[in-house]
Scaffold this active site. Structure first.
Site, PDB file in Angstrom:
ATOM      1  N   ARG A 231     -31.976 -40.717 -45.107  1.00 40.41           N
ATOM      2  CA  ARG A 231     -31.050 -39.727 -44.575  1.00 40.41           C
ATOM      3  C   ARG A 231     -29.630 -40.142 -44.929  1.00 40.41           C
ATOM      4  O   ARG A 231     -29.275 -41.320 -44.828  1.00 40.41           O
ATOM      5  CB  ARG A 231     -31.177 -39.593 -43.047  1.00 40.41           C
ATOM      6  CG  ARG A 231     -32.487 -38.990 -42.563  1.00 40.41           C
ATOM      7  CD  ARG A 231     -32.576 -37.507 -42.922  1.00 40.41           C
ATOM      8  NE  ARG A 231     -33.765 -36.877 -42.378  1.00 40.41           N
ATOM      9  CZ  ARG A 231     -34.931 -36.783 -42.999  1.00 40.41           C
ATOM     10  NH1 ARG A 231     -35.069 -37.333 -44.204  1.00 40.41           N
ATOM     11  NH2 ARG A 231     -35.952 -36.186 -42.441  1.00 40.41           N
ATOM     12  N   GLU A 260     -24.710 -32.028 -47.273  1.00 40.95           N
ATOM     13  CA  GLU A 260     -25.419 -31.471 -48.426  1.00 40.95           C
ATOM     14  C   GLU A 260     -25.247 -29.952 -48.450  1.00 40.95           C
ATOM     15  O   GLU A 260     -25.535 -29.286 -47.442  1.00 40.95           O
ATOM     16  CB  GLU A 260     -26.902 -31.838 -48.354  1.00 40.95           C
ATOM     17  CG  GLU A 260     -27.134 -33.339 -48.446  1.00 40.95           C
ATOM     18  CD  GLU A 260     -28.601 -33.740 -48.370  1.00 40.95           C
ATOM     19  OE1 GLU A 260     -29.464 -32.846 -48.212  1.00 40.95           O
ATOM     20  OE2 GLU A 260     -28.899 -34.937 -48.474  1.00 40.95           O
ATOM     21  N   HIS A 281     -31.340 -34.833 -53.345  1.00 41.06           N
ATOM     22  CA  HIS A 281     -32.349 -34.746 -52.278  1.00 41.06           C
ATOM     23  C   HIS A 281     -33.689 -34.232 -52.822  1.00 41.06           C
ATOM     24  O   HIS A 281     -34.193 -33.189 -52.406  1.00 41.06           O
ATOM     25  CB  HIS A 281     -31.863 -33.840 -51.145  1.00 41.06           C
ATOM     26  CG  HIS A 281     -32.522 -34.175 -49.827  1.00 41.06           C
ATOM     27  ND1 HIS A 281     -31.909 -33.977 -48.630  1.00 41.06           N
ATOM     28  CD2 HIS A 281     -33.750 -34.693 -49.532  1.00 41.06           C
ATOM     29  CE1 HIS A 281     -32.712 -34.348 -47.640  1.00 41.06           C
ATOM     30  NE2 HIS A 281     -33.839 -34.790 -48.180  1.00 41.06           N
TER      31      HIS A 281
END
Length: 532
Positions: A231, A260, A281
Protein backbone atom coordinates in the site's frame (compact mmCIF):
# COMPACT_ATOMS: atom_id res chain seq x y z
CA UNK A 1 -30.73 -21.14 -5.71
CA UNK A 2 -31.11 -18.52 -8.42
CA UNK A 3 -28.00 -16.43 -9.10
CA UNK A 4 -27.64 -13.48 -11.45
CA UNK A 5 -24.30 -12.30 -12.85
CA UNK A 6 -24.49 -8.66 -13.93
CA UNK A 7 -20.85 -7.86 -14.84
CA UNK A 8 -18.08 -9.52 -16.83
CA UNK A 9 -16.76 -12.32 -14.64
CA UNK A 10 -14.31 -15.01 -15.76
CA UNK A 11 -16.45 -17.93 -16.82
CA UNK A 12 -13.72 -20.38 -15.78
CA UNK A 13 -14.20 -19.12 -12.25
CA UNK A 14 -17.92 -19.84 -12.31
CA UNK A 15 -17.45 -23.53 -13.15
CA UNK A 16 -18.29 -24.57 -9.57
CA UNK A 17 -21.68 -22.92 -9.86
CA UNK A 18 -22.38 -24.24 -13.35
CA UNK A 19 -21.76 -27.79 -12.13
CA UNK A 20 -23.92 -27.58 -9.01
CA UNK A 21 -27.48 -28.88 -9.63
CA UNK A 22 -28.81 -26.65 -6.85
CA UNK A 23 -27.83 -23.52 -8.77
CA UNK A 24 -29.58 -21.72 -11.63
CA UNK A 25 -27.02 -19.28 -13.00
CA UNK A 26 -28.21 -16.46 -15.24
CA UNK A 27 -25.64 -14.18 -16.90
CA UNK A 28 -27.31 -10.88 -17.85
CA UNK A 29 -24.83 -8.17 -18.74
CA UNK A 30 -25.46 -4.55 -19.63
CA UNK A 31 -28.83 -4.27 -17.89
CA UNK A 32 -30.15 -0.79 -17.30
CA UNK A 33 -30.95 0.00 -13.68
CA UNK A 34 -34.71 -0.20 -14.26
CA UNK A 35 -34.36 -3.58 -15.93
CA UNK A 36 -32.28 -4.96 -13.08
CA UNK A 37 -34.67 -3.63 -10.45
CA UNK A 38 -37.57 -5.31 -12.22
CA UNK A 39 -36.01 -8.79 -12.07
CA UNK A 40 -33.69 -8.79 -9.02
CA UNK A 41 -36.55 -9.95 -6.78
CA UNK A 42 -36.32 -13.39 -8.39
CA UNK A 43 -32.72 -13.95 -7.28
CA UNK A 44 -31.04 -14.98 -4.02
CA UNK A 45 -27.48 -14.00 -5.03
CA UNK A 46 -26.06 -11.30 -7.27
CA UNK A 47 -22.49 -11.58 -8.55
CA UNK A 48 -20.97 -8.25 -9.60
CA UNK A 49 -17.73 -6.48 -10.28
CA UNK A 50 -17.56 -2.69 -10.29
CA UNK A 51 -20.11 -2.05 -13.03
CA UNK A 52 -23.23 -2.67 -10.94
CA UNK A 53 -24.23 -0.39 -8.08
CA UNK A 54 -25.80 -2.38 -5.27
CA UNK A 55 -27.61 0.45 -3.52
CA UNK A 56 -30.69 0.83 -1.33
CA UNK A 57 -33.04 0.66 -4.32
CA UNK A 58 -31.58 -2.61 -5.52
CA UNK A 59 -31.46 -4.14 -2.04
CA UNK A 60 -35.07 -3.15 -1.41
CA UNK A 61 -36.12 -4.63 -4.74
CA UNK A 62 -34.13 -7.81 -4.06
CA UNK A 63 -36.63 -9.19 -1.58
CA UNK A 64 -35.12 -12.68 -1.80
CA UNK A 65 -31.45 -11.63 -1.78
CA UNK A 66 -29.30 -13.59 0.61
CA UNK A 67 -25.87 -12.58 -0.66
CA UNK A 68 -24.04 -9.97 -2.70
CA UNK A 69 -20.85 -11.47 -4.14
CA UNK A 70 -18.26 -8.95 -5.36
CA UNK A 71 -15.77 -10.69 -7.65
CA UNK A 72 -12.86 -8.50 -6.56
CA UNK A 73 -11.51 -6.71 -3.51
CA UNK A 74 -13.23 -3.32 -3.43
CA UNK A 75 -16.87 -2.95 -2.40
CA UNK A 76 -17.26 0.77 -3.02
CA UNK A 77 -20.21 0.01 -5.29
CA UNK A 78 -22.07 -1.86 -2.52
CA UNK A 79 -24.03 -0.23 0.29
CA UNK A 80 -22.66 -2.61 2.90
CA UNK A 81 -24.36 -0.95 5.86
CA UNK A 82 -27.79 -1.16 4.27
CA UNK A 83 -27.13 -4.74 3.17
CA UNK A 84 -26.33 -5.58 6.79
CA UNK A 85 -29.54 -3.96 7.94
CA UNK A 86 -31.41 -6.10 5.43
CA UNK A 87 -29.63 -9.25 6.59
CA UNK A 88 -27.83 -9.66 3.25
CA UNK A 89 -24.34 -11.11 3.45
CA UNK A 90 -21.71 -9.25 1.40
CA UNK A 91 -18.65 -11.22 0.33
CA UNK A 92 -15.62 -10.21 -1.70
CA UNK A 93 -12.43 -11.89 -2.92
CA UNK A 94 -9.54 -10.24 -1.07
CA UNK A 95 -7.04 -13.00 -1.71
CA UNK A 96 -7.68 -13.97 -5.31
CA UNK A 97 -4.70 -11.83 -6.24
CA UNK A 98 -2.38 -13.17 -3.51
CA UNK A 99 -0.09 -15.05 -5.86
CA UNK A 100 -0.23 -12.26 -8.41
CA UNK A 101 0.95 -9.71 -5.84
CA UNK A 102 3.73 -11.99 -4.58
CA UNK A 103 5.03 -12.65 -8.08
CA UNK A 104 4.91 -8.95 -8.94
CA UNK A 105 7.01 -8.25 -5.85
CA UNK A 106 9.66 -10.64 -7.11
CA UNK A 107 9.38 -9.23 -10.65
CA UNK A 108 10.12 -5.71 -9.40
CA UNK A 109 12.97 -6.88 -7.17
CA UNK A 110 14.63 -8.83 -9.97
CA UNK A 111 14.03 -6.02 -12.45
CA UNK A 112 15.98 -3.68 -10.22
CA UNK A 113 18.74 -6.15 -9.36
CA UNK A 114 19.41 -6.97 -13.00
CA UNK A 115 18.74 -3.49 -14.43
CA UNK A 116 16.05 -4.93 -16.71
CA UNK A 117 14.18 -1.70 -17.38
CA UNK A 118 17.30 0.37 -18.11
CA UNK A 119 18.98 -2.31 -20.23
CA UNK A 120 15.74 -2.84 -22.16
CA UNK A 121 15.52 0.88 -23.02
CA UNK A 122 19.19 1.05 -23.94
CA UNK A 123 19.10 -1.90 -26.32
CA UNK A 124 15.83 -0.80 -27.91
CA UNK A 125 17.45 2.59 -28.43
CA UNK A 126 20.15 0.99 -30.57
CA UNK A 127 23.00 0.81 -28.05
CA UNK A 128 24.97 -2.28 -27.12
CA UNK A 129 26.18 -1.63 -23.58
CA UNK A 130 26.79 -4.24 -20.91
CA UNK A 131 29.08 -2.83 -18.24
CA UNK A 132 26.67 -0.09 -17.07
CA UNK A 133 24.05 -2.73 -16.29
CA UNK A 134 26.05 -4.99 -14.01
CA UNK A 135 23.57 -6.25 -11.43
CA UNK A 136 23.24 -7.88 -8.04
CA UNK A 137 22.51 -11.50 -7.08
CA UNK A 138 19.96 -12.42 -4.42
CA UNK A 139 21.85 -15.50 -3.23
CA UNK A 140 23.39 -15.02 0.19
CA UNK A 141 21.60 -11.76 0.95
CA UNK A 142 19.48 -11.18 4.04
CA UNK A 143 15.92 -10.26 3.08
CA UNK A 144 13.36 -8.81 5.47
CA UNK A 145 9.63 -9.32 5.02
CA UNK A 146 7.42 -6.95 7.02
CA UNK A 147 3.98 -8.54 7.27
CA UNK A 148 3.84 -12.33 7.05
CA UNK A 149 0.27 -12.72 5.81
CA UNK A 150 -0.74 -14.55 2.67
CA UNK A 151 1.21 -12.31 0.30
CA UNK A 152 4.18 -11.82 2.62
CA UNK A 153 4.36 -15.55 3.29
CA UNK A 154 4.52 -16.31 -0.43
CA UNK A 155 7.21 -13.68 -0.94
CA UNK A 156 9.24 -15.20 1.91
CA UNK A 157 9.00 -18.63 0.29
CA UNK A 158 10.19 -17.27 -3.05
CA UNK A 159 13.08 -15.37 -1.47
CA UNK A 160 14.21 -18.58 0.21
CA UNK A 161 14.12 -20.29 -3.20
CA UNK A 162 16.65 -17.68 -4.35
CA UNK A 163 18.83 -18.73 -1.38
CA UNK A 164 18.25 -15.63 0.69
CA UNK A 165 18.27 -15.72 4.47
CA UNK A 166 14.79 -14.47 5.34
CA UNK A 167 13.81 -12.53 8.46
CA UNK A 168 10.22 -11.52 9.11
CA UNK A 169 8.46 -9.02 11.34
CA UNK A 170 4.79 -9.47 12.17
CA UNK A 171 3.74 -9.09 15.82
CA UNK A 172 0.34 -10.60 15.11
CA UNK A 173 1.39 -13.85 13.48
CA UNK A 174 2.00 -16.95 15.59
CA UNK A 175 5.52 -18.35 15.78
CA UNK A 176 4.28 -21.58 14.23
CA UNK A 177 3.55 -19.87 10.92
CA UNK A 178 7.06 -18.44 10.75
CA UNK A 179 8.50 -21.83 11.63
CA UNK A 180 6.40 -23.49 8.92
CA UNK A 181 7.72 -20.99 6.38
CA UNK A 182 11.30 -21.50 7.52
CA UNK A 183 11.86 -17.85 8.42
CA UNK A 184 13.01 -16.17 11.63
CA UNK A 185 10.70 -13.77 13.44
CA UNK A 186 12.46 -10.62 14.66
CA UNK A 187 11.54 -7.13 15.79
CA UNK A 188 11.04 -4.35 13.26
CA UNK A 189 14.13 -2.60 14.60
CA UNK A 190 16.33 -5.68 14.10
CA UNK A 191 14.96 -6.33 10.64
CA UNK A 192 15.64 -2.77 9.54
CA UNK A 193 19.19 -2.83 10.91
CA UNK A 194 20.44 -6.11 9.44
CA UNK A 195 18.62 -6.71 6.14
CA UNK A 196 20.00 -6.08 2.65
CA UNK A 197 16.50 -6.16 1.13
CA UNK A 198 13.30 -4.93 2.80
CA UNK A 199 9.82 -5.58 1.40
CA UNK A 200 6.53 -4.59 3.05
CA UNK A 201 3.27 -6.57 2.93
CA UNK A 202 0.98 -4.97 5.50
CA UNK A 203 -2.34 -3.17 5.22
CA UNK A 204 -2.30 0.61 5.43
CA UNK A 205 -3.54 1.54 8.90
CA UNK A 206 -2.84 4.28 11.43
CA UNK A 207 -0.15 1.96 12.78
CA UNK A 208 1.58 1.31 9.45
CA UNK A 209 1.20 4.70 7.77
CA UNK A 210 4.69 6.21 7.42
CA UNK A 211 5.97 3.18 9.34
CA UNK A 212 9.31 3.55 7.59
CA UNK A 213 10.55 7.13 7.71
CA UNK A 214 13.72 9.11 8.42
CA UNK A 215 14.51 7.34 11.69
CA UNK A 216 14.10 3.91 10.16
CA UNK A 217 16.14 4.77 7.07
CA UNK A 218 18.92 6.05 9.32
CA UNK A 219 19.17 2.63 10.99
CA UNK A 220 19.38 0.71 7.70
CA UNK A 221 22.55 -0.73 6.21
CA UNK A 222 24.24 1.33 3.53
CA UNK A 223 23.09 0.16 0.10
CA UNK A 224 19.79 -1.44 1.11
CA UNK A 225 17.11 -2.29 -1.48
CA UNK A 226 13.45 -1.56 -0.64
CA UNK A 227 10.23 -2.88 -2.21
CA UNK A 228 6.59 -1.83 -1.86
CA UNK A 229 3.84 -3.83 -3.52
CA UNK A 230 1.48 -3.46 -0.56
CA UNK A 231 0.00 0.00 0.00
CA UNK A 232 1.22 3.48 -0.78
CA UNK A 233 2.16 5.48 2.31
CA UNK A 234 3.79 2.69 4.33
CA UNK A 235 7.16 4.13 3.33
CA UNK A 236 7.26 7.87 3.95
CA UNK A 237 7.74 9.06 0.38
CA UNK A 238 9.73 12.23 1.11
CA UNK A 239 12.08 10.27 3.37
CA UNK A 240 12.41 7.66 0.61
CA UNK A 241 13.62 10.33 -1.83
CA UNK A 242 16.20 11.53 0.71
CA UNK A 243 17.40 7.97 1.31
CA UNK A 244 17.77 7.41 -2.44
CA UNK A 245 19.63 10.70 -2.91
CA UNK A 246 22.05 9.90 -0.08
CA UNK A 247 22.77 6.37 -1.38
CA UNK A 248 21.55 4.89 1.91
CA UNK A 249 19.03 3.11 -0.35
CA UNK A 250 20.77 1.85 -3.47
CA UNK A 251 17.50 1.21 -5.24
CA UNK A 252 13.76 0.86 -4.79
CA UNK A 253 10.86 -0.77 -6.62
CA UNK A 254 7.33 0.48 -5.95
CA UNK A 255 3.96 -0.53 -7.38
CA UNK A 256 1.75 1.54 -5.07
CA UNK A 257 1.48 5.20 -4.12
CA UNK A 258 -0.10 7.30 -1.38
CA UNK A 259 -2.23 8.96 -4.05
CA UNK A 260 -3.35 7.18 -7.20
CA UNK A 261 -3.02 8.41 -9.88
CA UNK A 262 0.14 9.96 -8.38
CA UNK A 263 -0.03 13.67 -9.25
CA UNK A 264 1.78 15.39 -6.36
CA UNK A 265 5.24 16.90 -6.74
CA UNK A 266 6.72 14.47 -4.21
CA UNK A 267 5.31 11.46 -6.02
CA UNK A 268 6.45 12.74 -9.40
CA UNK A 269 9.98 13.18 -8.04
CA UNK A 270 9.92 9.72 -6.51
CA UNK A 271 8.60 8.03 -9.64
CA UNK A 272 11.14 9.86 -11.80
CA UNK A 273 14.10 9.02 -9.59
CA UNK A 274 16.78 7.12 -11.57
CA UNK A 275 17.12 4.50 -8.82
CA UNK A 276 13.41 3.62 -8.89
CA UNK A 277 11.68 0.78 -10.76
CA UNK A 278 7.99 1.65 -10.87
CA UNK A 279 4.65 0.23 -12.06
CA UNK A 280 1.09 1.65 -11.89
CA UNK A 281 -0.46 -0.63 -9.23
CA UNK A 282 -0.27 -3.83 -11.28
CA UNK A 283 0.01 -6.28 -8.39
CA UNK A 284 -3.42 -7.82 -9.04
CA UNK A 285 -3.44 -7.43 -12.81
CA UNK A 286 -3.07 -10.95 -14.14
CA UNK A 287 -5.48 -13.07 -16.11
CA UNK A 288 -5.17 -15.74 -13.45
CA UNK A 289 -6.11 -13.33 -10.67
CA UNK A 290 -9.31 -12.43 -12.49
CA UNK A 291 -10.21 -16.12 -12.64
CA UNK A 292 -9.24 -16.56 -8.99
CA UNK A 293 -11.61 -13.88 -7.71
CA UNK A 294 -14.47 -15.52 -9.60
CA UNK A 295 -13.51 -18.89 -8.12
CA UNK A 296 -13.35 -17.40 -4.62
CA UNK A 297 -16.83 -15.90 -4.68
CA UNK A 298 -18.21 -19.08 -6.23
CA UNK A 299 -16.77 -21.06 -3.32
CA UNK A 300 -18.37 -18.67 -0.86
CA UNK A 301 -21.77 -19.25 -2.44
CA UNK A 302 -21.28 -23.02 -2.23
CA UNK A 303 -20.26 -22.64 1.43
CA UNK A 304 -23.50 -20.78 2.05
CA UNK A 305 -25.51 -23.52 0.36
CA UNK A 306 -23.71 -26.13 2.44
CA UNK A 307 -24.23 -24.10 5.64
CA UNK A 308 -20.47 -23.87 6.13
CA UNK A 309 -18.55 -20.85 7.53
CA UNK A 310 -18.09 -18.05 5.00
CA UNK A 311 -14.48 -16.92 4.99
CA UNK A 312 -14.67 -13.53 3.27
CA UNK A 313 -17.94 -12.03 4.44
CA UNK A 314 -17.38 -8.36 5.22
CA UNK A 315 -20.52 -7.69 7.22
CA UNK A 316 -22.16 -9.26 10.24
CA UNK A 317 -25.22 -11.48 9.74
CA UNK A 318 -28.20 -11.00 12.04
CA UNK A 319 -28.56 -13.14 15.13
CA UNK A 320 -31.75 -14.41 16.68
CA UNK A 321 -33.60 -11.38 18.02
CA UNK A 322 -33.94 -12.72 21.56
CA UNK A 323 -30.22 -13.51 21.75
CA UNK A 324 -29.16 -10.14 20.41
CA UNK A 325 -31.34 -8.31 22.91
CA UNK A 326 -29.59 -10.11 25.73
CA UNK A 327 -26.05 -9.92 24.37
CA UNK A 328 -25.88 -6.48 22.80
CA UNK A 329 -24.48 -4.64 25.88
CA UNK A 330 -21.81 -7.31 26.27
CA UNK A 331 -20.90 -7.12 22.61
CA UNK A 332 -20.05 -3.46 23.23
CA UNK A 333 -18.09 -4.37 26.37
CA UNK A 334 -16.01 -7.04 24.63
CA UNK A 335 -15.27 -4.64 21.77
CA UNK A 336 -13.89 -2.09 24.25
CA UNK A 337 -11.84 -4.71 26.11
CA UNK A 338 -10.44 -6.01 22.83
CA UNK A 339 -9.59 -2.51 21.63
CA UNK A 340 -7.74 -1.88 24.89
CA UNK A 341 -5.77 -5.10 25.27
CA UNK A 342 -4.63 -5.44 21.65
CA UNK A 343 -2.80 -2.13 22.02
CA UNK A 344 -0.84 -3.55 24.98
CA UNK A 345 0.27 -6.76 23.27
CA UNK A 346 3.76 -6.55 21.77
CA UNK A 347 4.48 -10.15 20.80
CA UNK A 348 2.87 -12.73 18.57
CA UNK A 349 -0.42 -13.99 20.05
CA UNK A 350 -0.44 -17.75 20.30
CA UNK A 351 -3.55 -18.05 22.43
CA UNK A 352 -6.56 -15.86 23.21
CA UNK A 353 -8.87 -16.80 26.09
CA UNK A 354 -12.32 -15.36 26.69
CA UNK A 355 -13.52 -16.00 30.26
CA UNK A 356 -17.08 -15.36 31.48
CA UNK A 357 -18.05 -15.36 35.15
CA UNK A 358 -21.37 -14.81 36.91
CA UNK A 359 -24.87 -15.00 35.51
CA UNK A 360 -23.61 -14.32 32.00
CA UNK A 361 -21.89 -17.72 31.99
CA UNK A 362 -25.29 -19.45 32.15
CA UNK A 363 -25.97 -18.40 28.57
CA UNK A 364 -24.43 -19.08 25.17
CA UNK A 365 -21.46 -16.70 25.07
CA UNK A 366 -20.35 -17.68 21.57
CA UNK A 367 -21.62 -14.45 19.98
CA UNK A 368 -19.57 -12.42 22.45
CA UNK A 369 -16.45 -14.52 21.90
CA UNK A 370 -16.70 -14.27 18.12
CA UNK A 371 -17.38 -10.53 18.31
CA UNK A 372 -14.36 -9.99 20.56
CA UNK A 373 -12.15 -12.16 18.38
CA UNK A 374 -13.25 -10.23 15.29
CA UNK A 375 -12.50 -6.95 17.06
CA UNK A 376 -9.00 -8.13 18.00
CA UNK A 377 -8.10 -9.49 14.58
CA UNK A 378 -9.73 -6.76 12.52
CA UNK A 379 -7.06 -4.31 13.65
CA UNK A 380 -4.21 -6.53 12.51
CA UNK A 381 -5.01 -8.19 9.20
CA UNK A 382 -5.67 -6.84 5.74
CA UNK A 383 -8.96 -8.59 5.10
CA UNK A 384 -12.16 -7.51 6.80
CA UNK A 385 -12.72 -9.70 9.87
CA UNK A 386 -16.20 -10.08 11.31
CA UNK A 387 -18.39 -12.48 13.23
CA UNK A 388 -18.65 -14.75 10.21
CA UNK A 389 -14.99 -15.31 9.48
CA UNK A 390 -13.15 -14.46 12.73
CA UNK A 391 -12.47 -18.05 13.77
CA UNK A 392 -11.25 -18.99 10.30
CA UNK A 393 -8.82 -16.05 10.29
CA UNK A 394 -7.55 -17.04 13.75
CA UNK A 395 -7.05 -20.62 12.56
CA UNK A 396 -5.08 -19.41 9.55
CA UNK A 397 -2.88 -17.33 11.86
CA UNK A 398 -2.24 -20.32 14.11
CA UNK A 399 -3.98 -18.72 17.12
CA UNK A 400 -5.70 -20.96 19.67
CA UNK A 401 -9.00 -19.49 20.86
CA UNK A 402 -10.45 -20.74 24.14
CA UNK A 403 -13.69 -19.95 25.96
CA UNK A 404 -13.99 -20.49 29.72
CA UNK A 405 -17.18 -20.07 31.74
CA UNK A 406 -17.95 -20.13 35.46
CA UNK A 407 -21.17 -19.11 37.18
CA UNK A 408 -19.17 -18.36 40.36
CA UNK A 409 -18.13 -14.72 40.70
CA UNK A 410 -17.08 -13.13 43.99
CA UNK A 411 -16.83 -9.49 42.96
CA UNK A 412 -19.34 -8.82 40.17
CA UNK A 413 -22.58 -10.32 38.95
CA UNK A 414 -21.08 -10.55 35.46
CA UNK A 415 -17.51 -10.14 34.24
CA UNK A 416 -15.61 -10.74 31.00
CA UNK A 417 -11.86 -11.40 31.04
CA UNK A 418 -9.63 -11.41 27.96
CA UNK A 419 -6.18 -13.00 28.12
CA UNK A 420 -3.65 -12.80 25.29
CA UNK A 421 -0.62 -15.07 25.52
CA UNK A 422 2.52 -15.00 23.40
CA UNK A 423 6.22 -15.82 23.78
CA UNK A 424 7.32 -14.35 27.12
CA UNK A 425 4.18 -12.23 27.44
CA UNK A 426 0.76 -12.51 29.01
CA UNK A 427 -1.76 -9.67 28.94
CA UNK A 428 -5.02 -9.73 30.91
CA UNK A 429 -7.95 -7.36 31.17
CA UNK A 430 -11.32 -7.73 32.91
CA UNK A 431 -14.43 -5.63 32.53
CA UNK A 432 -18.03 -5.43 33.54
CA UNK A 433 -21.07 -3.21 33.01
CA UNK A 434 -22.23 -0.54 35.44
CA UNK A 435 -25.71 0.61 34.40
CA UNK A 436 -24.94 -0.59 30.89
CA UNK A 437 -21.64 1.33 30.66
CA UNK A 438 -18.33 -0.57 30.26
CA UNK A 439 -15.92 -0.44 33.20
CA UNK A 440 -12.46 -1.98 33.38
CA UNK A 441 -11.94 -3.62 36.77
CA UNK A 442 -8.66 -5.49 36.36
CA UNK A 443 -5.39 -5.10 34.43
CA UNK A 444 -2.90 -7.93 34.77
CA UNK A 445 -3.05 -8.63 38.56
CA UNK A 446 -4.00 -5.07 39.53
CA UNK A 447 -7.50 -4.34 40.76
CA UNK A 448 -8.70 -1.20 38.96
CA UNK A 449 -11.98 0.59 38.37
CA UNK A 450 -12.29 3.09 35.55
CA UNK A 451 -14.41 3.92 32.56
CA UNK A 452 -12.54 3.57 29.25
CA UNK A 453 -12.14 6.84 27.36
CA UNK A 454 -10.99 7.59 23.82
CA UNK A 455 -7.52 8.78 24.86
CA UNK A 456 -5.68 7.15 27.74
CA UNK A 457 -2.12 6.74 29.02
CA UNK A 458 -1.00 3.66 30.94
CA UNK A 459 2.21 3.61 33.01
CA UNK A 460 3.89 1.11 35.33
CA UNK A 461 6.77 2.26 37.53
CA UNK A 462 8.36 1.89 40.97
CA UNK A 463 6.05 3.62 43.42
CA UNK A 464 7.67 6.58 45.17
CA UNK A 465 6.62 10.08 46.23
CA UNK A 466 6.13 12.75 43.60
CA UNK A 467 5.56 10.48 40.59
CA UNK A 468 1.97 11.54 39.94
CA UNK A 469 3.04 15.16 40.15
CA UNK A 470 5.77 14.63 37.58
CA UNK A 471 3.36 13.00 35.15
CA UNK A 472 0.78 15.75 35.62
CA UNK A 473 3.39 18.47 35.15
CA UNK A 474 4.69 16.96 31.92
CA UNK A 475 1.20 16.57 30.45
CA UNK A 476 0.18 20.03 31.59
CA UNK A 477 3.27 21.57 30.02
CA UNK A 478 2.18 20.10 26.70
CA UNK A 479 -1.42 21.26 27.16
CA UNK A 480 -2.78 17.73 27.62
CA UNK A 481 -5.65 17.77 30.10
CA UNK A 482 -6.22 14.88 32.52
CA UNK A 483 -9.86 13.89 32.88
CA UNK A 484 -9.43 11.22 35.53
CA UNK A 485 -6.81 8.97 37.12
CA UNK A 486 -6.86 5.46 38.50
CA UNK A 487 -3.97 4.02 40.50
CA UNK A 488 -3.28 0.39 41.35
CA UNK A 489 -0.47 -1.11 43.39
CA UNK A 490 0.27 -4.33 45.27
CA UNK A 491 2.19 -2.88 48.22
CA UNK A 492 3.65 0.35 49.51
CA UNK A 493 6.66 1.49 47.48
CA UNK A 494 6.25 -1.49 45.18
CA UNK A 495 5.31 -1.40 41.53
CA UNK A 496 2.47 0.96 40.70
CA UNK A 497 0.22 1.08 37.67
CA UNK A 498 -1.59 4.28 36.75
CA UNK A 499 -4.13 4.83 34.00
CA UNK A 500 -4.98 8.38 32.94
CA UNK A 501 -8.02 9.45 30.93
CA UNK A 502 -7.06 12.38 28.71
CA UNK A 503 -8.81 14.95 26.56
CA UNK A 504 -6.38 14.47 23.66
CA UNK A 505 -3.79 12.03 22.37
CA UNK A 506 -0.23 11.97 23.71
CA UNK A 507 2.50 12.58 21.09
CA UNK A 508 5.43 10.16 21.00
CA UNK A 509 7.94 12.73 22.32
CA UNK A 510 5.73 13.41 25.35
CA UNK A 511 5.49 9.67 26.01
CA UNK A 512 9.27 9.43 25.99
CA UNK A 513 9.54 12.42 28.33
CA UNK A 514 7.14 10.78 30.77
CA UNK A 515 9.02 7.50 30.51
CA UNK A 516 12.32 9.16 31.35
CA UNK A 517 10.89 11.21 34.23
CA UNK A 518 9.28 8.20 35.92
CA UNK A 519 11.72 5.45 34.89
CA UNK A 520 8.60 3.66 33.70
CA UNK A 521 8.96 -0.07 33.14
CA UNK A 522 5.99 0.12 30.79
CA UNK A 523 4.22 3.05 29.17
CA UNK A 524 1.62 3.04 26.44
CA UNK A 525 -0.63 5.72 24.97
CA UNK A 526 -4.01 4.28 24.00
CA UNK A 527 -6.53 5.39 21.41
CA UNK A 528 -9.83 3.60 22.04
CA UNK A 529 -12.02 4.19 19.03
CA UNK A 530 -14.69 2.00 20.64
CA UNK A 531 -14.90 4.34 23.66
CA UNK A 532 -15.83 7.47 21.70
Amino acid sequence: MKIIVTDEVAQEGLALLHSDPRVQLDVKLGLKKEELLSIIGDYEVIITRSGTTVDKDLLDAGKNLKMVARAGVGVDNVDVDYASAKGVIVVNAPFGNTNSAAEHTMALLLSFCRNVTQANGSLKGGAWKRAPFTGYELKGRTAGVIGLGKVGGRVATRLKAFECEVLACDPYIAEKRAHDLGVKLVSLDELIRVCDIITVHTPLTDETRNMIGKNEFAKMKQGVIIINCARGGIYNEEATIEALDSDKVIGAAFDVWSKEPPDTDVLKRLIGHPKMVVTPHLGANTFEAQVNVAVDVSKEIIHYLDEQPIENAINIPRFDASLMGQMRPYLNLVNVLSDFIIQLADTNPNKITFSYTGQLAQHDCTPITVCGLASLLNKRVEQEVNMVNAQLVADNMGIVVEEVKSTQSEAFSNMITLTIEGPGERRLISGTLFEGVPRIVKLRDYQMDFRPEEYMLLLAYADRPGMIGKIGTILGTHDINIGSMNLGRREKKGEAMVILSLDSEVPADVVEEARAATDATFIKPLHLVTAK
